[in-house]
Design a protein around this motif. Structure first.
Motif, PDB file in Angstrom:
ATOM      1  N   ASP A   1      -7.873   3.607  18.084  1.00  0.00           N
ATOM      2  CA  ASP A   1      -8.767   3.276  19.168  1.00  0.00           C
ATOM      3  C   ASP A   1      -8.181   2.074  19.873  1.00  0.00           C
TER       4      ASP A   1
ATOM      5  N   SER B   1      -6.179   4.877   4.709  1.00  0.00           N
ATOM      6  CA  SER B   1      -4.895   5.559   4.905  1.00  0.00           C
ATOM      7  C   SER B   1      -4.743   6.050   6.333  1.00  0.00           C
ATOM      8  N   LEU B   2      -5.764   6.711   6.847  1.00  0.00           N
ATOM      9  CA  LEU B   2      -5.673   7.249   8.199  1.00  0.00           C
ATOM     10  C   LEU B   2      -5.506   6.129   9.218  1.00  0.00           C
TER      11      LEU B   2
ATOM     12  N   PHE C   1       0.842  -1.205   0.000  1.00  0.00           N
ATOM     13  CA  PHE C   1       0.000   0.000   0.000  1.00  0.00           C
ATOM     14  C   PHE C   1       0.874   1.251   0.000  1.00  0.00           C
ATOM     15  N   ALA C   2       1.991   1.167   0.729  1.00  0.00           N
ATOM     16  CA  ALA C   2       2.902   2.312   0.788  1.00  0.00           C
ATOM     17  C   ALA C   2       3.529   2.583  -0.576  1.00  0.00           C
TER      18      ALA C   2
ATOM     19  N   PHE D   1       0.665   4.272  -2.725  1.00  0.00           N
ATOM     20  CA  PHE D   1       0.130   5.579  -2.364  1.00  0.00           C
ATOM     21  C   PHE D   1       1.056   6.420  -1.502  1.00  0.00           C
ATOM     22  N   GLY D   2       2.204   5.864  -1.111  1.00  0.00           N
ATOM     23  CA  GLY D   2       3.127   6.688  -0.346  1.00  0.00           C
ATOM     24  C   GLY D   2       3.807   7.656  -1.280  1.00  0.00           C
ATOM     25  N   ARG D   3       3.431   8.900  -1.181  1.00  0.00           N
ATOM     26  CA  ARG D   3       4.214   9.883  -1.905  1.00  0.00           C
ATOM     27  C   ARG D   3       5.627   9.750  -1.400  1.00  0.00           C
TER      28      ARG D   3
ATOM     29  N   HIS E   1     -10.338   5.101   0.505  1.00  0.00           N
ATOM     30  CA  HIS E   1      -8.906   5.357   0.570  1.00  0.00           C
ATOM     31  C   HIS E   1      -8.529   6.214   1.773  1.00  0.00           C
ATOM     32  N   GLY E   2      -9.340   7.215   2.042  1.00  0.00           N
ATOM     33  CA  GLY E   2      -9.052   8.079   3.181  1.00  0.00           C
ATOM     34  C   GLY E   2      -9.132   7.328   4.500  1.00  0.00           C
ATOM     35  N   ALA E   3     -10.187   6.554   4.667  1.00  0.00           N
ATOM     36  CA  ALA E   3     -10.351   5.810   5.921  1.00  0.00           C
ATOM     37  C   ALA E   3      -9.228   4.792   6.087  1.00  0.00           C
TER      38      ALA E   3
ATOM     39  N   ASP F   1      -1.982   4.903   9.019  1.00  0.00           N
ATOM     40  CA  ASP F   1      -1.037   5.890   9.543  1.00  0.00           C
ATOM     41  C   ASP F   1      -1.148   6.034  11.064  1.00  0.00           C
ATOM     42  N   GLY F   2      -2.091   5.314  11.661  1.00  0.00           N
ATOM     43  CA  GLY F   2      -2.160   5.306  13.115  1.00  0.00           C
ATOM     44  C   GLY F   2      -3.043   6.386  13.715  1.00  0.00           C
ATOM     45  N   TYR F   3      -3.900   7.000  12.906  1.00  0.00           N
ATOM     46  CA  TYR F   3      -4.742   8.075  13.424  1.00  0.00           C
ATOM     47  C   TYR F   3      -6.086   7.571  13.943  1.00  0.00           C
ATOM     48  N   PHE F   4      -6.349   6.297  13.733  1.00  0.00           N
ATOM     49  CA  PHE F   4      -7.591   5.729  14.265  1.00  0.00           C
ATOM     50  C   PHE F   4      -7.260   4.801  15.419  1.00  0.00           C
TER      51      PHE F   4
END
Lengths: 206, 206
Positions: free
Chosen positions: B180, B171-172, B109-110, B113-115, B167-169, B175-178
């Motif tokens: 929970d 990716s986030l 995935f990186a 989509f990893g710029r 894609h947004g869900a 990236d560790g932003y979810f």
DNA sequence: TGCTATAGGTAACAACGTTATTAGTAGCAA
DNA sequence: TTGCTACTAATAACGTTGTTACCTATAGCA
């Protein structure tokens, strides 16, 4: 006195840190992520690489500071959105600001969300500091929900969904997957994504 | 005969290319993006780096092949979704498959989509080849729209909106932003994002 | 058996992140 | 002033990376 000395020294350190970070920002924005080498940044301030290592430890430390800086810029740009008496309209405006922020400095966006920046993953500490932008988004969602305009739900989860939509649409556009003919149609696609999101979250359907 | 010779040679080349690509995949998946060096990949097949350069030109060429391979894997995983007589339920299933694909091999995935994978941007040619996964998604959207379940709109644009949400869900979360507490609540957040998306696209509101 | 082309191995180069060593400077005490 | 201490920065080097110049060897062909 010792305290003054220490204070002056730490002030100098802070000013130096700030200057180096700005130099790194300049290189990042104007020459791209590849050009962001320790040697390049240090020569930007006409010094040796040693300064960078004493202040940031290593390149990952420098990237981490740029990461925090990038999220602060994002937060400032989202905060700049003027409030009206229509919470949903304001939510849409902040959504557009998210995209504008990314398009203004795509290389910064790459630091924030580009996996695989050679072995860089932000520390949990930095991630937490970065979440203030998300908290801001959460405020907009909460406001619209409390006004009865959005379907009642867990605010934090709803805000995550909002963020995911904005982030996905922005990322795909930046990665070149929305390469429609002209930029204005890309903006329109983003606008439609936001509209769809709002519709999905709304209590009433228009 | 010349043709047979050439054919045999090109077959060998193709087999070799495939083998090298598989070796690179193994290194990428099991040791991460940092470990994906030309020396590491060549030693994986007990050869010198020269082979990689004759077949792929340079590292960017190798990454480009991995990029195409990554999108083919995505397409295969999306194609594996069994169809039912409910186009909307199928759209939801394919949405979940998008996330599963990413979580199964995050390093791939990186690459996709990893710029900022050190100076790697896929060629327009590769991007086009990669869009077959998107075309598949578009088919699901079209099917649901033609069944009258989604609000009439431009299919391609609607599919872009769907992709952006998934894609947004994804990716986030990666990236560790979810972050929970448990993984199952992350899955639930994703599920809710998809539900909201469907609601926003639907003709009727349930 | 030689001739040609081409693929692959070896060793090297340049650039990068990083660090050991060295030199210099600021504050303090006599 | 003169040493002493602590710390900072410049220099040069090391290891690793992508890449390539050079050499070797092998396959096909006359």
């Amino acid at each position: 006195m010792v305290t003054n000395y220490q204070e002056a020294k730490s002030q100098n350190r802070e000013a130096l840190r700030r200057g180096l970070l700005d130099a790194a920002s300049r290189v990042l924005v104007s020459e791209g992520l590849e050009a962001l080498t320790m040697r390049r940044v240090s020569q930007e301030v006409a010094a040796s690489t040693k300064v960078l290592y004493t202040l940031f430890g290593n390149k990952e430390g420098l990237l981490e500071q740029l990461y925090v800086e990038g999220f602060e810029r994002l937060r400032r740009n989202l905060e700049a959105v003027p409030l009206s008496d229509d919470p949903v309209a304001d939510l849409v405006k902040v959504a557009l600001a998210y995209r504008e922020n990314a398009l203004a400095d795509p290389t910064y966006f790459a630091v924030l969300f580009g996996r695989s920046v050679a072995g860089f993953t932000p520390s949990a500490n930095s991630i937490e500091a970065a979440m203030s932008g998300f908290a801001l988004l959460e405020g907009f969602v909460q406001r619209a929900m409390e006004a009865g305009l959005l379907r009642p739900a867990d605010v934090k989860t709803s805000a995550k969904i909002v963020w995911a939509t904005l982030h996905g649409a922005t990322s795909l556009e930046l990665d070149g997957y929305f390469d429609d003919a002209d930029p204005s149609s890309r903006r329109q696609t983003y606008q439609l994504a936001v509209d769809t999101l709002i519709k999905g979250l709304s209590r009433f359907v228009s």
